[in-house]
Design a protein around this motif. Structure first.
Motif, PDB file in Angstrom:
ATOM      1  N   UNK A   1      18.577  45.206  98.991  1.00  0.00           N
ATOM      2  CA  UNK A   1      19.914  45.298  99.931  1.00  0.00           C
ATOM      3  C   UNK A   1      20.955  45.968  99.043  1.00  0.00           C
ATOM      4  N   UNK A   2      20.947  46.284  98.050  1.00  0.00           N
ATOM      5  CA  UNK A   2      21.527  46.917  97.095  1.00  0.00           C
ATOM      6  C   UNK A   2      20.944  48.349  97.001  1.00  0.00           C
ATOM      7  N   UNK A   3      21.505  49.518  97.601  1.00  0.00           N
ATOM      8  CA  UNK A   3      21.187  50.741  97.742  1.00  0.00           C
ATOM      9  C   UNK A   3      20.747  51.589  96.751  1.00  0.00           C
ATOM     10  N   UNK A   4      21.415  51.117  95.379  1.00  0.00           N
ATOM     11  CA  UNK A   4      21.445  51.805  94.181  1.00  0.00           C
ATOM     12  C   UNK A   4      20.216  51.226  93.494  1.00  0.00           C
TER      13      UNK A   4
END
Length: 227
Positions: free
Chosen positions: A56-59
């Motif tokens: 969910x964290x694009x990074x």
């Protein structure tokens, strides 16, 4: 879906020369297991398996396009992107194929022609400013040979067509090399269906594909076996 794409890709790659570097890219789950070892456990071939990471964290997410970009810095002789679903990876795969790398991939389509229109449509999602005919030419140049597989009603997965895609100016055409021809259906004692057919050679390889294969290392003896 369920036509045996992963199985036949794995079979092809198991025959890849062990001294050449092969990199595979898969989405989330690793299905390929191509590392070969001798009786002492020492690795005999040069293969690297990569898988994406969803987050969910694009990074923290790692996409197929990220892995493709990274793999191009690792001096690969061949790349296998297990399946193309999105525009970025479609564009990246055809770019890699047109810059001297051997690239194998799959996508969902309803025919040989549909493979190319599918890939071109995905590329347009990324570069809508490029004319469709131009992108179709790029895709056909990147992937000169296409294989279509289908799961029949008797549960058997068959390659139904092998064809080369030829582009000439703004037009592309298809030269069917081999084809599975369905001859008849038989109903067995248990009520199940058995499909009877045969693989038929349809047309010879074009001169342009012959030259491309020679320039990429196919020996005269190997070419003769294809002809």
């Amino acid at each position: 879906t369920g036509s045996g794409k992963t199985t036949i890709m794995s079979d092809i790659m198991k025959n890849y020369p062990p001294e050449k570097r092969l990199i595979t890219i898969e989405s989330e789950t690793r299905e390929f297991n191509l590392v070969q070892r001798d009786e002492n456990g020492k690795v005999k071939n040069n293969v690297i398996h990569m898988i994406t990471r969803d987050s969910d964290d694009k990074s923290r997410a790692v996409t197929q396009l990220d892995l493709l970009t990274t793999s191009l810095t690792m001096d690969p002789d061949a790349l296998c992107m297990a399946e193309i679903k999105f525009g970025g990876e479609a564009w990246g795969a055809q770019e890699a194929a047109r810059t001297g790398h051997a690239v194998m991939t799959t996508t969902h389509a309803s025919s040989i022609k549909g493979i190319y229109t599918r890939l071109a449509t995905l590329c347009i999602q990324e570069y809508s400013n490029i004319p469709y005919t131009t992108i179709l030419q790029l895709v056909s140049d990147a992937f000169p040979v296409a294989v279509y597989q289908h799961k029949f009603e008797d549960g058997i997965r068959r390659v139904t067509e092998i064809a080369e895609c030829i582009h000439n100016g703004e037009n592309i055409s298809f030269n069917t090399l081999w084809q599975y021809r369905r001859e008849r259906d038989e109903i067995l004692d248990d009520g199940s269906k058995k499909i009877i057919g045969e693989f038929v050679r349809v047309n010879p390889i074009s001169d342009s594909l012959k030259n491309r294969l020679f320039n990429n290392g196919l020996s005269p003896a190997e070419m003769e076996s294809l002809l």
